[in-house]
Design a protein around this motif. Structure first.
Motif, mmCIF file in Angstrom:
data_model
loop_
_atom_site.group_PDB
_atom_site.id
_atom_site.type_symbol
_atom_site.label_atom_id
_atom_site.label_comp_id
_atom_site.label_asym_id
_atom_site.label_seq_id
_atom_site.Cartn_x
_atom_site.Cartn_y
_atom_site.Cartn_z
ATOM 1 N N ILE A 277 3.091 6.074 0.822
ATOM 2 C CA ILE A 277 2.470 4.803 0.417
ATOM 3 C C ILE A 277 2.947 4.467 -0.997
ATOM 4 O O ILE A 277 2.792 5.271 -1.924
ATOM 5 N N LEU A 278 3.498 3.281 -1.138
ATOM 6 C CA LEU A 278 3.998 2.866 -2.453
ATOM 7 C C LEU A 278 3.058 1.825 -3.046
ATOM 8 O O LEU A 278 2.776 0.799 -2.416
ATOM 9 N N VAL A 293 -2.946 6.611 -8.620
ATOM 10 C CA VAL A 293 -1.861 7.353 -7.962
ATOM 11 C C VAL A 293 -1.906 8.825 -8.377
ATOM 12 O O VAL A 293 -1.780 9.720 -7.535
ATOM 13 N N GLU A 294 -2.113 9.086 -9.653
ATOM 14 C CA GLU A 294 -2.165 10.484 -10.108
ATOM 15 C C GLU A 294 -3.360 11.213 -9.485
ATOM 16 O O GLU A 294 -3.258 12.384 -9.121
ATOM 17 N N THR A 295 -4.491 10.514 -9.385
ATOM 18 C CA THR A 295 -5.675 11.116 -8.762
ATOM 19 C C THR A 295 -5.389 11.452 -7.296
ATOM 20 O O THR A 295 -5.690 12.559 -6.831
ATOM 21 N N MET A 296 -4.769 10.520 -6.571
ATOM 22 C CA MET A 296 -4.501 10.733 -5.147
ATOM 23 C C MET A 296 -3.444 11.806 -4.937
ATOM 24 O O MET A 296 -3.543 12.606 -4.006
ATOM 25 N N LYS A 327 5.343 3.994 4.714
ATOM 26 C CA LYS A 327 4.355 3.687 5.755
ATOM 27 C C LYS A 327 3.652 2.366 5.442
ATOM 28 O O LYS A 327 3.262 1.625 6.332
ATOM 29 N N ALA A 328 3.466 2.132 4.141
ATOM 30 C CA ALA A 328 2.825 0.880 3.720
ATOM 31 C C ALA A 328 3.062 0.673 2.225
ATOM 32 O O ALA A 328 3.364 1.628 1.496
ATOM 33 N N VAL A 329 2.918 -0.575 1.817
ATOM 34 C CA VAL A 329 3.059 -0.925 0.406
ATOM 35 C C VAL A 329 1.770 -1.622 -0.026
ATOM 36 O O VAL A 329 1.245 -2.474 0.704
ATOM 37 N N VAL A 330 1.267 -1.226 -1.193
ATOM 38 C CA VAL A 330 0.069 -1.880 -1.749
ATOM 39 C C VAL A 330 0.465 -2.552 -3.060
ATOM 40 O O VAL A 330 1.043 -1.903 -3.938
ATOM 41 N N VAL A 331 0.196 -3.833 -3.192
ATOM 42 C CA VAL A 331 0.472 -4.541 -4.446
ATOM 43 C C VAL A 331 -0.867 -4.954 -5.048
ATOM 44 O O VAL A 331 -1.654 -5.658 -4.424
ATOM 45 N N ALA A 332 -1.136 -4.469 -6.268
ATOM 46 C CA ALA A 332 -2.417 -4.748 -6.923
ATOM 47 C C ALA A 332 -2.190 -5.673 -8.107
ATOM 48 O O ALA A 332 -1.335 -5.406 -8.960
ATOM 49 N N ASP A 371 -9.194 2.743 -2.698
ATOM 50 C CA ASP A 371 -9.747 2.184 -1.450
ATOM 51 C C ASP A 371 -8.673 1.435 -0.670
ATOM 52 O O ASP A 371 -8.588 1.555 0.557
ATOM 53 N N ALA A 372 -7.852 0.668 -1.377
ATOM 54 C CA ALA A 372 -6.808 -0.111 -0.709
ATOM 55 C C ALA A 372 -5.778 0.803 -0.058
ATOM 56 O O ALA A 372 -5.307 0.539 1.057
ATOM 57 N N VAL A 373 -5.426 1.885 -0.749
ATOM 58 C CA VAL A 373 -4.465 2.844 -0.185
ATOM 59 C C VAL A 373 -5.049 3.502 1.055
ATOM 60 O O VAL A 373 -4.379 3.655 2.084
#
Lengths: 377, 179
Positions: A277-278, A293-296, A327-332, A371-373
């Motif tokens: 996941i990016l 990202v670091e937490t996940m 697998k998926a991209v999340v843009v915040a 949550d989004a990821v």
């Protein structure tokens, strides 16, 4: 710790401008950018520079364009409502290829909206705010030190490519204070506009024979006589409506930026190459994204971060490649998906894209991104 | 991701909670820690609810805002009503005067002192309440060394105001040790 200081983002912006060699500021104060004007009003007179408080943002743009024509490194700072007013003259600077830097410390909009809160709502306005055919450079810093260094880069790019550069901050990063510390004996690399070497009589201010599409620029007072016009012009700068001339000049102007995207683009990547996941985020929101990202990643999830530092020109190939195999991209972002729309355009249609949006003046928090990821995992 | 200290200073616009947060964050930097400072305020310059936040850590600080503070200062009833129930378990809550008496949230350490009255009575001006509060908080929580705080006060106040603010800071230190 004598060299360590607590510095606000807006102040770091002004300090970066001074380090870049700026000697001219014209602006109309507006929250949340006002501290930039305040700092320049104190600093410029001390170095023989000029600070002008103008009657509005349109005049501010006019003033910095004029100052740049004399060779000054000139900039202005504003927020959304003022940025809207500046658009016509930003287009003029693009058309006449006059280097300048426009700082936009974004707040929610449209109109006056929420003056003291944060937003990233001007991302597409930075790209397309003025009418017609042009390209633009826009930079979105994420920390106080990056504001300082990238402000120097903004002036360098403006000079190198003879173009207006948009410095796209947001209220959160503009008003944030954090550690400011320069290396000992730090000396920034400074790029100045290329000057003509031709005889006075044969100078062509918009000549089309340079490999990178950027003609040399004579300053007023250098002795070269030439014409500057917002009308489509030939190599001499005089009005032309000859289709072949117009086509050549416009394509050169756009191409000098778009064809050099590899030179201009800058990114930071954290585990972006081999993750499932990016997450893509920029400006202040990228800080939340990095924390998420670091937490996940610490929890064993295959998540990476891609942070564009330069938003425009848009590096299509880079983003396309970066998203391959995900697998998926999340843009915040703190808007309704302005950059997500651009990413969607270049990512393979099979890859799901989650656009995480926020428009209420509140920040995007790490938990929002986690949550989004998890939604797309 | 929890940082060592996540501090929220709340009050009313004009009380100087943002100034206090700047002084605290710079003192933390001088002490050799990382620190970030941010604030939320309205378009008005005075009279609206204001909050300022400081994070102090020895690691890099990413997300700059405080979500759940472990230290909370409330300098107005309005601020108490808005922020009092958002504090971590075991957190330190510092309240001015009789703000929120009987309404203190459970599982927090409440320290109540007449911060504004101390400033008014000893300094002749409530404007010093923010610096008094800084002394009080630092004595209770040992966030930074007093030397770093003095250095930060020196950096953030003009020569004309420095001596009075050092005095106000010391009043805050003293206030921590007695009711």
């Amino acid at each position: 710790m004598a060299n360590v200081r607590l510095v606000q983002g807006n102040v770091a912006c002004a300090m970066g401008a001074l380090a870049a060699g700026s000697t001219f500021y014209a602006g109309y104060p507006i929250t949340p950018s006002t501290e930039i004007a305040e700092h320049m009003a104190v600093a410029l007179p001390k170095i023989g520079g000029i600070f002008l408080q103008m009657e509005d943002e349109i005049a501010s743009m006019g003033a910095i364009i004029g100052a740049s024509c004399t060779g000054a490194k000139a900039f202005t700072a504003t927020s959304g409502p003022g940025f809207s007013l500046m658009q016509e003259l930003i287009g003029y600077a693009a058309m006449t290829e006059i280097p300048c830097v426009i700082v936009d410390v974004q707040r929610p909009g449209p109109s006056t909206a929420l003056p003291t809160l944060s937003s990233q709502g001007d991302v597409q306005q930075a790209r397309w705010g003025c009418h017609g055919f042009h390209s633009i450079i826009a930079i979105a810093p994420s920390s106080i030190m990056e504001i300082y260094y990238q402000m120097i880069n903004a002036f360098n790019l403006a000079e190198k490519y003879r173009t207006p550069v948009i410095f796209l901050m947001d209220e959160e990063i503009g008003h944030l204070r954090e550690r400011f510390e320069l290396p000992d004996n730090y000396k920034p690399e400074i790029i100045n506009r290329k000057k003509p070497e031709s005889d006075l009589e044969v100078y062509l201010p918009y000549i089309n024979d340079q490999s990178n599409g950027v003609p040399p620029m004579a300053n007023f007072g250098d002795g070269y006589r030439y014409h500057i016009s917002g009308l489509t012009h030939n190599e001499k700068g005089f009005y032309s409506s000859v289709p072949s001339v117009v086509d050549t000049e416009i394509r050169r102007m756009v191409g000098k930026i778009e064809d050099n995207v590899d030179d201009i683009a800058q990114f930071e990547e954290i585990g972006a190459a081999d993750c499932d996941i990016l997450v893509i985020a920029y400006g202040s929101v990228a800080r939340s994204a990095q924390e998420a990202v670091e937490t996940m990643r610490a929890d064993g999830l295959s998540v990476g971060l891609l942070r564009p530092i330069v938003l425009w020109p848009f590096p299509t190939d880079y983003f396309t490649k970066a998203c391959i195999g995900k697998k998926a991209v999340v843009v915040a972002e703190m808007n309704l998906g302005q950059y997500a729309r651009e990413i969607r355009r270049v990512v393979h249609t099979d890859i799901p894209l989650k656009s995480l949006t926020r428009v209420d003046g509140e920040f995007v928090y790490p938990d929002d991104i986690i949550d989004a990821v998890k939604e797309v995992l | 991701m929890a940082y060592k200290w996540e501090i929220r200073l709340s009050g009313t616009g004009g009380q100087g909670v943002i100034k206090a947060s700047v002084i605290l964050a710079e003192a933390a930097l001088i002490d050799g820690h990382n620190a970030v400072q941010s604030q939320v305020y309205g378009p008005e310059s005075r009279g609206s609810a204001t909050r300022a936040e400081v994070k102090i850590s020895d690691s890099k600080i990413l997300m700059p805002k405080v979500v759940v503070p472990n230290i909370l200062l409330c300098m107005s009833v309005q601020a108490f009503n808005k922020y009092a129930y958002n504090i971590s378990d075991g957190g330190l809550m510092i309240l001015d005067g009789d703000i929120g008496i009987g309404e203190e949230p459970p599982r927090v350490q409440v320290h109540r002192r007449p911060i504004i009255a101390i400033a008014r009575e000893n300094m002749g001006d409530e404007l010093y309440a923010n610096t008094v509060a800084l002394g009080l908080i630092n004595k209770i929580a040992s966030l930074v060394s007093d030397d770093s705080m003095f250095e930060s006060l020196e950096r953030n106040f003009s020569a004309r105001l420095l001596a009075a603010n050092i005095r106000a800071y010391r009043l805050g230190l003293e206030a921590a040790s007695h009711l």
